[in-house]
Write a protein that holds these residues in place. Structure first.
Motif, PDB file in Angstrom:
ATOM      1  N   LEU A 124      58.004  69.928 -91.877  1.00  0.00           N
ATOM      2  CA  LEU A 124      56.684  69.736 -92.492  1.00  0.00           C
ATOM      3  C   LEU A 124      55.847  68.735 -91.700  1.00  0.00           C
ATOM      4  CD1 LEU A 124      57.533  69.629 -96.316  1.00  0.00           C
ATOM      5  CD2 LEU A 124      56.181  71.362 -95.131  1.00  0.00           C
ATOM      6  N   TYR A 125      56.450  67.607 -91.386  1.00  0.00           N
ATOM      7  CA  TYR A 125      55.728  66.534 -90.693  1.00  0.00           C
ATOM      8  C   TYR A 125      55.245  66.985 -89.318  1.00  0.00           C
ATOM      9  CZ  TYR A 125      54.910  62.005 -88.433  1.00  0.00           C
ATOM     10  OH  TYR A 125      54.356  60.941 -87.742  1.00  0.00           O
ATOM     11  N   ARG A 126      56.137  67.557 -88.528  1.00  0.00           N
ATOM     12  CA  ARG A 126      55.777  67.889 -87.148  1.00  0.00           C
ATOM     13  C   ARG A 126      54.873  69.112 -87.066  1.00  0.00           C
ATOM     14  NH1 ARG A 126      60.820  68.240 -83.484  1.00  0.00           N
ATOM     15  NH2 ARG A 126      59.187  68.306 -81.906  1.00  0.00           N
ATOM     16  N   SER A 127      55.113  70.123 -87.904  1.00  0.00           N
ATOM     17  CA  SER A 127      54.274  71.319 -87.824  1.00  0.00           C
ATOM     18  C   SER A 127      52.838  71.010 -88.263  1.00  0.00           C
ATOM     19  CB  SER A 127      54.858  72.461 -88.671  1.00  0.00           C
ATOM     20  OG  SER A 127      54.938  72.088 -90.033  1.00  0.00           O
ATOM     21  N   LEU A 128      52.676  70.209 -89.317  1.00  0.00           N
ATOM     22  CA  LEU A 128      51.324  69.835 -89.748  1.00  0.00           C
ATOM     23  C   LEU A 128      50.682  68.858 -88.772  1.00  0.00           C
ATOM     24  CD1 LEU A 128      51.900  69.468 -93.602  1.00  0.00           C
ATOM     25  CD2 LEU A 128      50.526  71.215 -92.439  1.00  0.00           C
ATOM     26  N   ASN A 129      51.498  68.027 -88.150  1.00  0.00           N
ATOM     27  CA  ASN A 129      50.964  67.117 -87.139  1.00  0.00           C
ATOM     28  C   ASN A 129      50.404  67.896 -85.948  1.00  0.00           C
ATOM     29  OD1 ASN A 129      50.579  64.567 -85.662  1.00  0.00           O
ATOM     30  ND2 ASN A 129      52.300  65.264 -84.438  1.00  0.00           N
ATOM     31  N   PHE A 130      51.178  68.848 -85.438  1.00  0.00           N
ATOM     32  CA  PHE A 130      50.748  69.616 -84.262  1.00  0.00           C
ATOM     33  C   PHE A 130      49.590  70.557 -84.581  1.00  0.00           C
ATOM     34  CE2 PHE A 130      55.395  69.243 -82.760  1.00  0.00           C
ATOM     35  CZ  PHE A 130      55.126  68.048 -82.115  1.00  0.00           C
ATOM     36  N   SER A 131      49.601  71.120 -85.789  1.00  0.00           N
ATOM     37  CA  SER A 131      48.597  72.148 -86.094  1.00  0.00           C
ATOM     38  C   SER A 131      47.314  71.594 -86.693  1.00  0.00           C
ATOM     39  CB  SER A 131      49.188  73.183 -87.064  1.00  0.00           C
ATOM     40  OG  SER A 131      49.545  72.571 -88.290  1.00  0.00           O
ATOM     41  N   ILE A 132      47.399  70.504 -87.440  1.00  0.00           N
ATOM     42  CA  ILE A 132      46.221  69.964 -88.136  1.00  0.00           C
ATOM     43  C   ILE A 132      45.792  68.610 -87.571  1.00  0.00           C
ATOM     44  CG2 ILE A 132      45.233  69.315 -90.352  1.00  0.00           C
ATOM     45  CD1 ILE A 132      45.959  72.278 -90.156  1.00  0.00           C
ATOM     46  N   GLN A 133      46.733  67.659 -87.558  1.00  0.00           N
ATOM     47  CA  GLN A 133      46.323  66.307 -87.178  1.00  0.00           C
ATOM     48  C   GLN A 133      45.950  66.183 -85.700  1.00  0.00           C
ATOM     49  OE1 GLN A 133      48.284  62.246 -88.191  1.00  0.00           O
ATOM     50  NE2 GLN A 133      48.751  62.678 -86.054  1.00  0.00           N
ATOM     51  N   ARG A 134      46.775  66.729 -84.797  1.00  0.00           N
ATOM     52  CA  ARG A 134      46.500  66.544 -83.365  1.00  0.00           C
ATOM     53  C   ARG A 134      45.160  67.164 -82.952  1.00  0.00           C
ATOM     54  NH1 ARG A 134      49.137  64.620 -78.612  1.00  0.00           N
ATOM     55  NH2 ARG A 134      47.364  64.312 -77.227  1.00  0.00           N
ATOM     56  N   PRO A 135      44.873  68.421 -83.327  1.00  0.00           N
ATOM     57  CA  PRO A 135      43.547  68.953 -82.994  1.00  0.00           C
ATOM     58  C   PRO A 135      42.417  68.123 -83.609  1.00  0.00           C
ATOM     59  CG  PRO A 135      45.004  70.740 -83.623  1.00  0.00           C
ATOM     60  CD  PRO A 135      45.718  69.456 -83.939  1.00  0.00           C
ATOM     61  N   SER A 136      42.622  67.633 -84.835  1.00  0.00           N
ATOM     62  CA  SER A 136      41.596  66.811 -85.495  1.00  0.00           C
ATOM     63  C   SER A 136      41.384  65.509 -84.733  1.00  0.00           C
ATOM     64  CB  SER A 136      42.003  66.494 -86.936  1.00  0.00           C
ATOM     65  OG  SER A 136      42.270  67.665 -87.648  1.00  0.00           O
ATOM     66  N   ARG A 137      42.478  64.909 -84.308  1.00  0.00           N
ATOM     67  CA  ARG A 137      42.392  63.664 -83.536  1.00  0.00           C
ATOM     68  C   ARG A 137      41.650  63.873 -82.224  1.00  0.00           C
ATOM     69  NH1 ARG A 137      47.985  61.563 -82.196  1.00  0.00           N
ATOM     70  NH2 ARG A 137      47.537  61.554 -79.988  1.00  0.00           N
ATOM     71  N   GLU A 138      41.887  65.027 -81.609  1.00  0.00           N
ATOM     72  CA  GLU A 138      41.211  65.313 -80.336  1.00  0.00           C
ATOM     73  C   GLU A 138      39.722  65.593 -80.544  1.00  0.00           C
ATOM     74  OE1 GLU A 138      42.619  64.611 -77.690  1.00  0.00           O
ATOM     75  OE2 GLU A 138      44.648  64.427 -78.502  1.00  0.00           O
TER      76      GLU A 138
END
Length: 425
Positions: A322-336
């Motif tokens: 849950l943590y890594r998949s949401l991080n890669f798919s939602i948080q990382r693009p948002s951060r960029e």
């Protein structure tokens, strides 16, 4: 297809070039990642803070060199050159693994791959922030990030099928080939940028690691992003160290541990790929940047609460997926997306400082903090202690999102004021 992915005709070529660039780069990395994770456990879960500290020191040595090169060379020539340099590095490790049996080689490889991962991904997103506008980023970063997730699935598949047939060492040669293909796709993206008259790519960028630090300190916006990233690294490091302790106890055999890591990566990357293709763009556009930045901290909060109650492998696996998949798919693009509202200097100097030196510094500090806490308390207690950090991380995400929206509003207002005289005329 346009209705599904919301990509215009003129955006297809650069989007596909960026997708393939990320795909081959992450395929190359994920062939090597299971080897790194196993080497980390071989060094000892109780000694991993030393590996993180070594990574941080190495990063501090490399970032000034990168800043110096950015001042002297055009980005369209320098960035492909960096990837070629890393290809050469992998060939050197191939030679070392084939001829030497020194216990230092796994340590050096762990540190090198940790540096390689952050550095090439930071450059990838910085370059995309040069190519795409903020509005394009919200629509295109999901599908582009899916290229990385596809590669993160493809790499472990290659490792699973070929490791037993050709040996782990020979997998490094396949990794080199894939990184070479990533470099070719990068050059295609550079050609597109030249066609669109992105002449800023021709100019070297003045700056250094200290310039990046200075830019971050001077900007409330960048300081907030830096705090967000620092708290993210702290939470991620705590989770990584808990993983190392739980897995080292649960699996005595090296092959079983490697198998677990491969299965975990397959679940994470498959989930991430689905989300990036069909969910990321819609959430970014409809739910907004603030929701996307606070979602993973909320997941982390409940994840550590669960690990505080149970330290089983099943609970760990669910939390990680849950943590890594949401991080890669939602948080990382948002951060960029946050970096699409900063200057070119800030994209390459401040962003590079945040993504590398600050990130790995946070890793090292968090590693020692975890080591200190583990000598005083159990893993369950440490899990509960991580919950307040996740709360502060979520608050940092909320503030970063608000500043982004404010930046966007102010820039749009300036553009309207600039266009108004023309309309009056």
């Amino acid at each position: 297809m346009k209705k599904v992915f919301n990509i215009s005709n003129e955006e297809w070529k650069p989007t596909m070039a960026s997708f393939c660039y990320f795909f081959f780069m992450m395929s190359s990395y994920f062939i090597l990642r299971p080897v790194r994770d196993e080497m980390g456990i071989q060094v000892g879960a109780e000694n991993m803070q030393w590996l993180f500290t070594g990574t941080f020191i190495t990063m501090l040595l490399i970032v000034p060199v990168f800043g110096y090169l950015m001042k002297r060379y055009q980005r369209q020539k320098l960035i492909p050159g960096i990837y070629i340099f890393f290809c050469f590095n992998i060939l050197v490790f191939y030679f070392l693994f084939s001829t030497l049996k020194s216990p230092l080689i796994p340590v050096i490889f762990f540190i090198w791959l940790s540096v390689f991962n952050l550095f090439v991904i930071s450059i990838f997103w910085s370059f995309n922030a040069d190519i795409f506008s903020s509005d394009q980023a919200k629509r295109l970063y999901g599908p582009i990030a899916a290229g990385g997730s596809s590669g993160a699935i493809f790499g472990p598949i290659i490792t699973s099928f070929l490791a037993g047939q050709i040996g782990v060492t020979n997998l490094l040669l396949i990794s080199v080939l894939l990184l070479g293909l990533a470099t070719y796709c990068l050059k295609q993206l550079i050609k597109h940028a030249s066609i669109r008259e992105e002449r800023k790519l021709l100019a070297p960028i003045k700056g250094s690691i200290w310039e990046g630090l200075k830019l971050m300190i001077q900007s409330p916006y960048l300081k907030q992003i830096g705090l967000f990233v620092l708290l993210y690294t702290c939470i991620s490091t705590f989770l990584y160290f808990e993983q190392a302790h739980i897995i080292s106890v649960a699996f005595a055999d090296s092959e079983d541990r490697t198998s677990y890591f491969g299965f975990r990566d397959l679940l994470v990357n498959s989930s991430t790929l689905f989300l990036q293709f069909f969910i990321t763009e819609r959430i970014l556009r409809k739910a907004g940047i603030i929701f996307c930045l606070i979602l993973v901290p909320i997941v982390a909060l409940f994840g550590f609460l669960s690990l505080g109650i149970s330290q089983s492998v099943v609970v760990l696996l669910i939390v990680q997926v849950l943590y890594r998949s949401l991080n890669f798919s939602i948080q990382r693009p948002s951060r960029e997306v946050l970096f699409t509202k900063v200057s070119v200097q800030e994209k390459y100097n401040a962003k590079n400082f945040i993504d590398t030196a600050l990130y790995r510094g946070g890793d090292a500090l968090s590693g020692w903090l975890f080591a200190g806490l583990s000598s005083l308390a159990s893993l369950q207690v440490i899990s509960f202690l991580a919950i307040p950090i996740a709360v502060v991380w979520g608050i940092a995400g909320l503030r970063s999102g608000k500043l982004f929206n404010s930046q966007t509003f102010n820039l749009d207002k300036k553009e309207l004021q600039h266009d108004h005289p023309k309309k009056s005329a």
